[in-house]
Every structure is written in C-alpha cells, then in structure tokens.
Design a protein around this motif. Structure first.
Motif, PDB file in Angstrom:
ATOM      1  N   HIS A 171     -26.954 -11.802  14.974  1.00 16.72           N
ATOM      2  CA  HIS A 171     -26.684 -10.414  15.458  1.00 16.72           C
ATOM      3  C   HIS A 171     -25.453  -9.766  14.840  1.00 16.72           C
ATOM      4  N   VAL A 172     -25.424  -8.603  14.244  1.00 11.97           N
ATOM      5  CA  VAL A 172     -24.311  -7.892  13.740  1.00 11.97           C
ATOM      6  C   VAL A 172     -23.098  -7.997  14.319  1.00 11.97           C
ATOM      7  N   SER A 173     -23.168  -7.869  15.721  1.00 11.51           N
ATOM      8  CA  SER A 173     -21.930  -7.918  16.626  1.00 11.51           C
ATOM      9  C   SER A 173     -21.234  -9.237  16.361  1.00 11.51           C
ATOM     10  N   ASP A 174     -21.934 -10.328  15.996  1.00 11.69           N
ATOM     11  CA  ASP A 174     -21.551 -11.756  15.655  1.00 11.69           C
ATOM     12  C   ASP A 174     -20.723 -11.711  14.348  1.00 11.69           C
ATOM     13  N   VAL A 175     -21.267 -11.035  13.300  1.00 12.57           N
ATOM     14  CA  VAL A 175     -20.654 -10.971  11.871  1.00 12.57           C
ATOM     15  C   VAL A 175     -19.372 -10.444  12.287  1.00 12.57           C
TER      16      VAL A 175
END
Length: 276
Positions: A171-175
């Motif tokens: 998920h982009v939030s983890d990136v």
C-alpha cells in the motif's frame, strides 16, 4: 528539513508530498507541473540551482512505459544520476531513491535496468543514501490498481495464463512511511525491498478486491500467455501498462522477504486485508 522532492505530481510523489507537509517539513516539489522537465535535467549543473539550502533529496520519478517525450534512459537513469552527483557537489547529505523491486542482478527489462543503473550510481557516491525497491504499489490515485480493480469487477475475470503469478503488493501508505523513516534513520547506505505483509497469487489479489466491495468470487478466464503477449503489442498503445515487458515482469513474479522492512519500520507493513 528542507527537502527536494522529484516526481511530486505523480502517484507516489503526491502522497509523499502531502506526508512531508503534514510532518512539518519544507518540501520543494519538482516535476513538469512545477516547471521542471526531467528530460532536460541531465547534468549536475542543471540541478545545482535547485539544491541551495536543501537538506535531503527524494527521487520518486518513474514511468511504467516509454513515450516519444519520456524515456527510461533519461528519466530513470541519466537525470537521477546527474541529481545524485549534484548532491555531492552541493553538500546535500541524504538521498532517498525510489527504485523498483527487480532492479537487481536479475533485471531483464529496460524499466528495471534503467532503475538499477541509477541505483548503482547512487551506491558509488559518498552520500547517506537509501534505495527503496517497492513491489506493485496500490492506493488512492494509483493507475495500476485502478486497472486491476477494473479487471476484478468483471463477471468473468481474465487472467494472464493461470493467474498463479506470485506478487506482494504494498500500500502506498507503507511506501510513504518508509520514506519518512529514511529521513530520520541513523544508519544509512541501505537498500530495502518495500513489499506487503505476505505474497499471494495474482488471481487471489483480484478476488480480494471483489471481496472488498462486497462481491462474490468471480469465474476466471485463463488466457494463454502467447495470446496475451500478441495482444499486448497492440494494446500497449491504448493502455501503456499492457506493454509486453510489464507482462513479462508479472510472469516472473514480484516478491521479497518482508523482515528487513518490518524491522526498519518497527512494524509489519499492511496486508491487502488491512489496507484502506
């Protein structure tokens, strides 16, 4: 911190820009939308005027397919390499490079090889560097995930081959969380594979997207790889993501050990069930 962020108007870059501002950093966005054409930023001297007073650089520029005006060689390799060398000249100590999973010794497509070439330049320089190699990134605004959601919504779901390709979408939030951690981590000069909590097959991911919107599992329609590849040579002009090289990367799989990332973040990254 005063941070130069390239690719600030892209999917990942846009999420990073908002997170930097929310965290109280001063972000200097760089992209064509902000008046800077990466294709023309091919020497360190092109970058030096943008680096005055900068504490760190985050490079999030990336394209999934080439066009007449945007090439892998310029956007993924030559411009970033010039930027990294300019950081040394300007005394900018820390650089976060968003590369791609597969940009390693086994890279075989122009996309992966161009990312790896820039990574190798960065590793050779006397900087506090981080190289992040995300798997398939999904989340709000992501074009690839939108395409996959469209596939998943069909009553008869088309698959590349048998759909058993192993992937580990993140998920982009983890990136974004990984990028923010890079800005404050004491130990630099690290390469991190940025992946979701666990691997799953491509067909299982599509079926999970159906569950997320309350739909029952769909029937599937396996399409032979040779037929898919033949169609991709035409389809890529309509949907760039359908480039044959992207299908070859999917066929190889896209997974990595999550443990180093979990240790770096101090937690496990999100699973596809947990992601918003």
């Amino acid at each position: 911190m005063n941070i130069l962020l390239t690719g600030a108007s892209g999917f990942i870059g846009g999420h990073i820009l908002r997170a930097l501002e929310q965290a109280g950093h001063e972000a200097q966005p760089v992209s064509r939308r902000y008046g800077v054409d990466f294709q023309r930023m091919l020497t360190p001297e092109d970058w030096l005027p943008h680096l005055h007073g900068i504490d760190a650089v985050i490079n999030s520029v990336g394209i999934i397919a080439e066009t007449r005006g945007q090439t892998f060689g310029a956007l993924h390799y030559r411009a970033p390499a010039a930027l990294f060398r300019a950081c040394v000249m300007a005394g900018v100590p820390r650089v976060v490079q968003i590369s791609a999973l597969g940009a390693d010794g086994q890279a075989f497509t122009p996309y992966q090889l161009s990312k790896k070439a820039a990574d190798d330049v960065l590793r050779s320089l006397p900087l506090e560097w981080f190289i992040l190699r995300p798997s398939l990134v999904y989340g709000e605004g992501g074009k690839s995930a939108a395409l996959f959601r469209c596939m998943a919504s069909l009553p008869l779901m088309p698959l590349v081959g048998d759909g058993k390709q192993r992937i580990q979408p993140v998920h982009v939030s983890d990136v974004v969380a990984t990028v923010l951690q890079c800005l404050q981590a004491a130990s630099a000069r690290r390469t991190l594979d940025v992946v979701g909590a666990y691997p799953l097959t491509f067909v299982d991911w599509l079926q999970s997207m159906r569950r997320d919107v309350g739909k029952q599992p769909a029937l599937t329609m396996p399409i032979p790889s040779k037929l898919i590849m033949a169609a991709a040579h035409v389809g890529r002009f309509i949907v760039p993501m359908l480039h044959p090289d992207n299908l070859r990367m999917l066929q190889r799989g896209n997974t990595a050990d999550v443990q180093l990332l979990a240790e770096f973040l101090g937690r496990m990254p999100l699973s596809v069930e947990e992601a918003p």
